[in-house]
Design an enzyme around this catalytic site. Sequence first.
Site, PDB file in Angstrom:
ATOM      1  N   MET A 333      14.552 -13.535  45.125  1.00 13.11           N
ATOM      2  CA  MET A 333      13.381 -14.416  45.084  1.00 13.11           C
ATOM      3  C   MET A 333      12.936 -14.695  43.649  1.00 13.11           C
ATOM      4  O   MET A 333      12.669 -15.838  43.291  1.00 13.11           O
ATOM      5  CB  MET A 333      12.223 -13.794  45.875  1.00 13.11           C
ATOM      6  CG  MET A 333      12.484 -13.633  47.342  1.00 13.11           C
ATOM      7  SD  MET A 333      12.995 -15.164  48.145  1.00 13.11           S
ATOM      8  CE  MET A 333      11.475 -16.081  48.133  1.00 13.11           C
ATOM      9  N   ASP A 352      12.630  -7.315  34.788  1.00 12.33           N
ATOM     10  CA  ASP A 352      13.161  -6.391  35.796  1.00 12.33           C
ATOM     11  C   ASP A 352      13.233  -5.003  35.165  1.00 12.33           C
ATOM     12  O   ASP A 352      12.863  -4.821  33.998  1.00 12.33           O
ATOM     13  CB  ASP A 352      14.533  -6.870  36.310  1.00 12.33           C
ATOM     14  CG  ASP A 352      14.774  -6.437  37.751  1.00 12.33           C
ATOM     15  OD1 ASP A 352      14.808  -5.218  37.999  1.00 12.33           O
ATOM     16  OD2 ASP A 352      14.907  -7.305  38.635  1.00 12.33           O
ATOM     17  N   VAL A 409       9.067  -7.924  43.350  1.00  8.29           N
ATOM     18  CA  VAL A 409       9.835  -6.675  43.291  1.00  8.29           C
ATOM     19  C   VAL A 409      10.047  -6.170  44.720  1.00  8.29           C
ATOM     20  O   VAL A 409       9.713  -6.855  45.684  1.00  8.29           O
ATOM     21  CB  VAL A 409       9.125  -5.611  42.407  1.00  8.29           C
ATOM     22  CG1 VAL A 409       8.962  -6.122  40.972  1.00  8.29           C
ATOM     23  CG2 VAL A 409       7.768  -5.207  42.984  1.00  8.29           C
ATOM     24  N   GLU A 411       9.927  -4.650  48.384  1.00 10.37           N
ATOM     25  CA  GLU A 411       8.821  -4.715  49.356  1.00 10.37           C
ATOM     26  C   GLU A 411       8.325  -3.298  49.631  1.00 10.37           C
ATOM     27  O   GLU A 411       8.610  -2.702  50.677  1.00 10.37           O
ATOM     28  CB  GLU A 411       9.340  -5.404  50.632  1.00 10.37           C
ATOM     29  CG  GLU A 411       8.286  -5.715  51.657  1.00 10.37           C
ATOM     30  CD  GLU A 411       7.368  -6.878  51.281  1.00 10.37           C
ATOM     31  OE1 GLU A 411       7.294  -7.236  50.101  1.00 10.37           O
ATOM     32  OE2 GLU A 411       6.721  -7.407  52.189  1.00 10.37           O
ATOM     33  N   LYS A 416       4.961  -1.937  44.148  1.00  9.32           N
ATOM     34  CA  LYS A 416       4.162  -3.111  43.789  1.00  9.32           C
ATOM     35  C   LYS A 416       2.896  -2.677  43.039  1.00  9.32           C
ATOM     36  O   LYS A 416       2.516  -3.293  42.042  1.00  9.32           O
ATOM     37  CB  LYS A 416       3.814  -3.928  45.034  1.00  9.32           C
ATOM     38  CG  LYS A 416       5.057  -4.620  45.648  1.00  9.32           C
ATOM     39  CD  LYS A 416       4.685  -5.789  46.505  1.00  9.32           C
ATOM     40  CE  LYS A 416       5.832  -6.335  47.352  1.00  9.32           C
ATOM     41  NZ  LYS A 416       6.748  -7.231  46.663  1.00  9.32           N
ATOM     42  N   SER A 438       6.357 -10.524  51.616  1.00  2.00           N
ATOM     43  CA  SER A 438       6.455 -11.258  52.877  1.00  2.00           C
ATOM     44  C   SER A 438       5.726 -10.543  54.005  1.00  2.00           C
ATOM     45  O   SER A 438       5.509 -11.135  55.054  1.00  2.00           O
ATOM     46  CB  SER A 438       7.915 -11.524  53.243  1.00  2.00           C
ATOM     47  OG  SER A 438       8.745 -10.497  52.848  1.00  2.00           O
ATOM     48  N   HIS A 459       3.639 -16.973  48.869  1.00  2.00           N
ATOM     49  CA  HIS A 459       4.827 -16.623  49.647  1.00  2.00           C
ATOM     50  C   HIS A 459       5.830 -17.766  49.575  1.00  2.00           C
ATOM     51  O   HIS A 459       5.650 -18.808  50.206  1.00  2.00           O
ATOM     52  CB  HIS A 459       4.386 -16.340  51.094  1.00  2.00           C
ATOM     53  CG  HIS A 459       5.484 -15.930  51.997  1.00  2.00           C
ATOM     54  ND1 HIS A 459       5.461 -16.169  53.353  1.00  2.00           N
ATOM     55  CD2 HIS A 459       6.660 -15.303  51.766  1.00  2.00           C
ATOM     56  CE1 HIS A 459       6.566 -15.708  53.902  1.00  2.00           C
ATOM     57  NE2 HIS A 459       7.303 -15.182  52.964  1.00  2.00           N
TER      58      HIS A 459
HETATM   59  P1  NAD Z   1      15.589  -8.165  45.820  1.00  2.00           P
HETATM   60  O1  NAD Z   1      15.899  -6.787  46.219  1.00  2.00           O
HETATM   61  O2  NAD Z   1      16.667  -9.191  45.799  1.00  2.00           O
HETATM   62  O3  NAD Z   1      14.936  -8.177  44.370  1.00  2.00           O
HETATM   63  C1  NAD Z   1      13.962  -7.287  43.967  1.00  2.00           C
HETATM   64  C2  NAD Z   1      14.102  -7.148  42.456  1.00  2.00           C
HETATM   65  O4  NAD Z   1      13.002  -6.421  41.981  1.00  2.00           O
HETATM   66  C3  NAD Z   1      15.361  -6.398  42.033  1.00  2.00           C
HETATM   67  O5  NAD Z   1      16.040  -7.127  41.037  1.00  2.00           O
HETATM   68  C4  NAD Z   1      14.814  -5.088  41.472  1.00  2.00           C
HETATM   69  O6  NAD Z   1      15.617  -4.562  40.429  1.00  2.00           O
HETATM   70  C5  NAD Z   1      13.455  -5.524  40.984  1.00  2.00           C
HETATM   71  N1  NAD Z   1      12.520  -4.424  40.865  1.00  2.00           N
HETATM   72  C6  NAD Z   1      12.336  -3.389  41.711  1.00  2.00           C
HETATM   73  N2  NAD Z   1      11.379  -2.576  41.241  1.00  2.00           N
HETATM   74  C7  NAD Z   1      10.930  -3.112  40.092  1.00  2.00           C
HETATM   75  C8  NAD Z   1       9.961  -2.740  39.146  1.00  2.00           C
HETATM   76  N3  NAD Z   1       9.253  -1.637  39.296  1.00  2.00           N
HETATM   77  N4  NAD Z   1       9.764  -3.548  38.083  1.00  2.00           N
HETATM   78  C9  NAD Z   1      10.478  -4.658  37.930  1.00  2.00           C
HETATM   79  N5  NAD Z   1      11.440  -5.053  38.779  1.00  2.00           N
HETATM   80  C10 NAD Z   1      11.655  -4.291  39.848  1.00  2.00           C
HETATM   81  O7  NAD Z   1      14.385  -8.637  46.770  1.00  2.00           O
HETATM   82  P2  NAD Z   1      13.930 -10.106  47.141  1.00  2.00           P
HETATM   83  O8  NAD Z   1      14.615 -10.514  48.388  1.00  2.00           O
HETATM   84  O9  NAD Z   1      14.016 -10.962  45.939  1.00  2.00           O
HETATM   85  O10 NAD Z   1      12.415  -9.860  47.541  1.00  2.00           O
HETATM   86  C11 NAD Z   1      11.433  -9.641  46.571  1.00  2.00           C
HETATM   87  C12 NAD Z   1      10.067  -9.769  47.198  1.00  2.00           C
HETATM   88  O11 NAD Z   1       9.943 -11.057  47.781  1.00  2.00           O
HETATM   89  C13 NAD Z   1       9.772  -8.795  48.310  1.00  2.00           C
HETATM   90  O12 NAD Z   1       8.411  -8.460  48.272  1.00  2.00           O
HETATM   91  C14 NAD Z   1      10.085  -9.582  49.560  1.00  2.00           C
HETATM   92  O13 NAD Z   1       9.380  -9.112  50.684  1.00  2.00           O
HETATM   93  C15 NAD Z   1       9.612 -10.943  49.166  1.00  2.00           C
HETATM   94  N6  NAD Z   1      10.213 -12.074  49.889  1.00  2.00           N
HETATM   95  C16 NAD Z   1      11.529 -12.076  50.192  1.00  2.00           C
HETATM   96  C17 NAD Z   1      12.079 -13.153  50.866  1.00  2.00           C
HETATM   97  C18 NAD Z   1      13.549 -13.178  51.196  1.00  2.00           C
HETATM   98  O14 NAD Z   1      13.954 -14.033  51.999  1.00  2.00           O
HETATM   99  N7  NAD Z   1      14.361 -12.320  50.604  1.00  2.00           N
HETATM  100  C19 NAD Z   1      11.274 -14.235  51.203  1.00  2.00           C
HETATM  101  C20 NAD Z   1       9.942 -14.221  50.853  1.00  2.00           C
HETATM  102  C21 NAD Z   1       9.423 -13.142  50.188  1.00  2.00           C
END
Ligand code: NAD
Length: 724
Positions: A333, A352, A409, A411, A416, A438, A459
Amino acid sequence: MSSPNTNTLRLEVDKDGLALIILDDPLRPMNVVSPEWLEEMIATVERIASDDAIKGAMIISAKPAFMAGADLKYLMGRFDAEMSLQDAYVFSQRASRDLHRRMETCGKPFVAVLSGLALGGGFELALACHHRILVDNPKALVGLPEVTVGLLAGSGGTQRLPRMIGIQKALPLLLEGKTVGPAEALKLGMVDAVLPAQELLGAARAWLLGTPDAQRAWDKKGYRPAEGLGLLNSAQAAAYTMQVGRIAAKTWHNYPAPIAILDSVFEGMLMPFDKALNLESKYFARLLTDPVARNIIRTTFVSKGQADRLVRRPQAVPQSKVNRLGVLGAGMMGAGIAYVAAQAGLDVILLDTTQEQAEKGRDYSRKLLDKAVERGSRKPDQAAAILGRIRPTTDYSDLEGCELVIEAVFEDQAVKAAVIAKAEAMLGSGAVFASNTSTLPISGLAEASRRPAYFIGLHFFSPVDKMPLVEVIVGKQTSQETLARSLDLIAQLRMTPIVVNDSRGFYTSRVFQTFIHEGMRMLEEGVAPALIENAAKLAGMPVGPLALLDEVTVELPWKIVQQSIEALGDAYVRPCSYTVMQRMVEEFKRIGRRAGGGFYDYPAEGGRRLWAGLAEAFPLAPEQPEVGELRKRILYIQALETARCMEEGVLTHPADGDLGALLGWGFPSWTGGTLSLIDTVGVQAFVADCERLAKLHGSRFKPSAWLRDRALRGEPFYVQGAVA
Ligand code: NAD
């Protein structure tokens, strides 16, 4: 000689007796087929027809585009007035017979000088001219996209185009609403010439002076269409039958427009031209009085337009702009958000936990930009500039100066919370902090913030560059300023916002989940899996619930349920598919495609087939339900949950609910959205049917007292004349 300046067009006549009709709507950025324009144009054509000094006419536009289609806002007014079939027919004939046909047969030649885009009613006007010259500019698209809003090209479009270019070439344009650029338009025969801008008028003049007695082919004696008389020709009859099948497979009979277009073309080709135009008006009138066109236009055009213009923005807050955006988490995302932001000209700090992860996030943009350069849609220097705006980092101090930060980051509440604290330490006092969570309630996450008034949920949907919707979640303490500034950012990103109040699953995820739970519940009841999948497609959902679950993994809703149990304890009502999810995850360990298989198997040679173990795990009931009843359950459970969101104030306007449904999870556009569906069925009939479903399938279908009261009062979600 020059006529008084009317509202939407001007008429000038030169010394050679050639008239120039200049389309120039002073109230709109584009010329459109509005009632004012229509009446002025009819009067202008009458004047040209009756003035012996005028030898012919050119129609041009004073704006960059020639003319877009119908004034859809005006059409919405007609829908609200609940036009009768007869009124709709008369409405169609006013343009088709009194303007277009009159122009074509008044004895003076007309040339359309298309100096820019001409779509829908704009291109129909051109089709009714004796000659069409299009500017040689790739932006000058032409076509008849009426089908995309549930209508047909009702001013002769379904009759002239097939007679000009043949049925086979016309059908894809009419049925898919495809628009084409100058080269293809010329090749297809949709226009007669393509010329540089400065040569358009000269060529039009020369043509008019050289062709004073222009007559359309179908008005000449003994005319027969090139491909023969439609259905009387066996090849045409076969083509018609094939098209009917193709349309049924694509639309599942939810959209009346494609079949109406097909019938208008094939029946019309058998008739003399004027009769064919009357027939077309009859089909047009049917579509115009059908709720599908109204539903599509209201949500995808009117409500979307209002959302894009930030109709929910608190007006008192001054306009703002984000120059520097922080994105925390460079995963799927975060990388997507960084890409759309950099494309929109923002500087992006992409943070990151490791430099490698952050750079991997930027590489996502690199790949998309490389592809755009390969395709020729971006120049290499443009692509380099966009990529240069994304700065990967692990250092929170780089966030200094960011007007807004979005976290994406993991979920996880604790992860967070830590990120919120670290980022806030670097941000200016007025900077907005947004979470892309989400599932985690925004007001709960805001507890980790020192400045909850500046905390909001944004979102985004995946993949961010293809999904234009952003669900804006207002927390308990989110300020109006934070909301306004977040909406300003969404406008900068050229995306479409809906605004909702905080709730578990917010709005989109909450309602969308009811769809997958209902699908799994059917499996438990012993409904054949293929029947479940087909019922969803029959309703117009893009994919069946089981295939969809395999993509997102059944683990995802399962985890959400576990989180909710943890947070709410006994107050939480378990979803109807609890056992199916538990068995798929814990007993069969089949969580989805990524993990090797779920409800389906994914053989190495490609494709998918239903998992053979399903038959044993969820034995088929001896009697299978009607597919129509399953279709209804799938649609109604989502509509009911949306109504609950209205009742609870999660949604404040039906338009947000409908727009979110269409753009967020692909709820079928023929319905106009979950709440439009209730209005279309009629709130009384909907409530009565839900009561029946509740008796058969459980209390999740039980309409609340609030909804039952609405039904008693006969109160729809959309008040006529008000769409927001
Ligand atoms: P992902 O696992 O692909 O990416 C998360 C990233 O966050 C990773 O690169 C990780 O290294 C980084 N990260 C973790 N802890 C961290 C920290 N302390 N500091 C900095 N970076 C950190 O996940 P995603 O699918 O991109 O989802 C991210 C967020 O977006 C979540 O909250 C998820 O619920 C939400 N979301 C996801 C979707 C989806 O379809 N995947 C849709 C809407 C919202």
